[in-house]
Design an enzyme around this catalytic site. Sequence first.
Site, mmCIF file in Angstrom:
data_model
loop_
_atom_site.group_PDB
_atom_site.id
_atom_site.type_symbol
_atom_site.label_atom_id
_atom_site.label_comp_id
_atom_site.label_asym_id
_atom_site.label_seq_id
_atom_site.Cartn_x
_atom_site.Cartn_y
_atom_site.Cartn_z
ATOM 1 N N CYS A 113 38.593 30.963 43.290
ATOM 2 C CA CYS A 113 38.774 31.394 41.902
ATOM 3 C C CYS A 113 37.577 30.970 41.045
ATOM 4 O O CYS A 113 36.502 31.531 41.172
ATOM 5 C CB CYS A 113 40.098 30.883 41.347
ATOM 6 S SG CYS A 113 40.611 31.732 39.832
ATOM 7 N N HIS A 215 43.890 32.678 45.467
ATOM 8 C CA HIS A 215 44.200 31.262 45.696
ATOM 9 C C HIS A 215 44.861 31.058 47.058
ATOM 10 O O HIS A 215 46.090 30.911 47.149
ATOM 11 C CB HIS A 215 45.112 30.743 44.585
ATOM 12 C CG HIS A 215 44.400 30.445 43.311
ATOM 13 N ND1 HIS A 215 43.834 29.219 43.026
ATOM 14 C CD2 HIS A 215 44.128 31.245 42.244
ATOM 15 C CE1 HIS A 215 43.267 29.252 41.836
ATOM 16 N NE2 HIS A 215 43.426 30.481 41.340
ATOM 17 N N GLU A 217 44.961 28.412 48.834
ATOM 18 C CA GLU A 217 45.613 27.105 48.946
ATOM 19 C C GLU A 217 47.087 27.175 48.533
ATOM 20 O O GLU A 217 47.910 26.403 49.027
ATOM 21 C CB GLU A 217 44.855 26.055 48.121
ATOM 22 C CG GLU A 217 45.154 26.007 46.637
ATOM 23 C CD GLU A 217 44.549 27.152 45.828
ATOM 24 O OE1 GLU A 217 44.800 27.203 44.607
ATOM 25 O OE2 GLU A 217 43.837 27.992 46.417
#
Length: 237
Positions: A113, A215, A217
Amino acid sequence: MQPIIGIGTNHLIRPSDHFDDNYVDYTQKNYVAAVTAAGALPVLLPIGDPTLADTYIGHVDALLLTGGQDVSPRLYGEDPLPQNGLNDWQRDQFESALIKGAVAAHKPILGICRGLQIINATLGGTNFQDLATQVNTPIGHNQYPTAWGTPTQKIMTTPDSLLNEIWGDTGFVNTFHHQAVATPAPGLTVTATASDGVVEAMEDSRRKIIAVQFHPEMMAETNPKAAKLFAAFIARI
């Protein structure tokens, strides 16, 4: 030995209800968990003097740059638009120094990001400060309040790229941003876009750079493709 991944942190720059003016450095747990699950040892890098960046890079095997505030347009020679959000010039300068240090040391970089945007700006590209006004996209690029880890947005990948290897020609990812890459920096190749053309990933195999606008993660615990991205990053060490 486990490879050591330096994770760039965020920090409070204004008083908060919980910490008042006791400012803290921090990162979301998902970054740490995804790196750990991929078999590496995460080490948090507190934001500091840019002259310390090379020393930090010397103690890690790879660099992960996380999400957060808007990247300052000062990095690519523009004045801020009214829609430009909170900037953190100290963080921008420190992370730019980390990027340059990792490139010079031939150590892999993963940008997520804001991480993609700071890599692009540091290496000579420009960013859109606000997609709604500069691109006038019909697509929502912020899925909140939908759950963080839920893939909602379609991406198209380019052949012979890591993103294509993991997601195939098309796939779905999550999305939480209003800024994005405008002009890619020299040497960075766009390897995934949203259906409106907004850049969703860039790669540079020579400099071992992987950068994504979404994202992974947040998806890694339940999404094998997101987990594979972290494994592929660590495999470049």
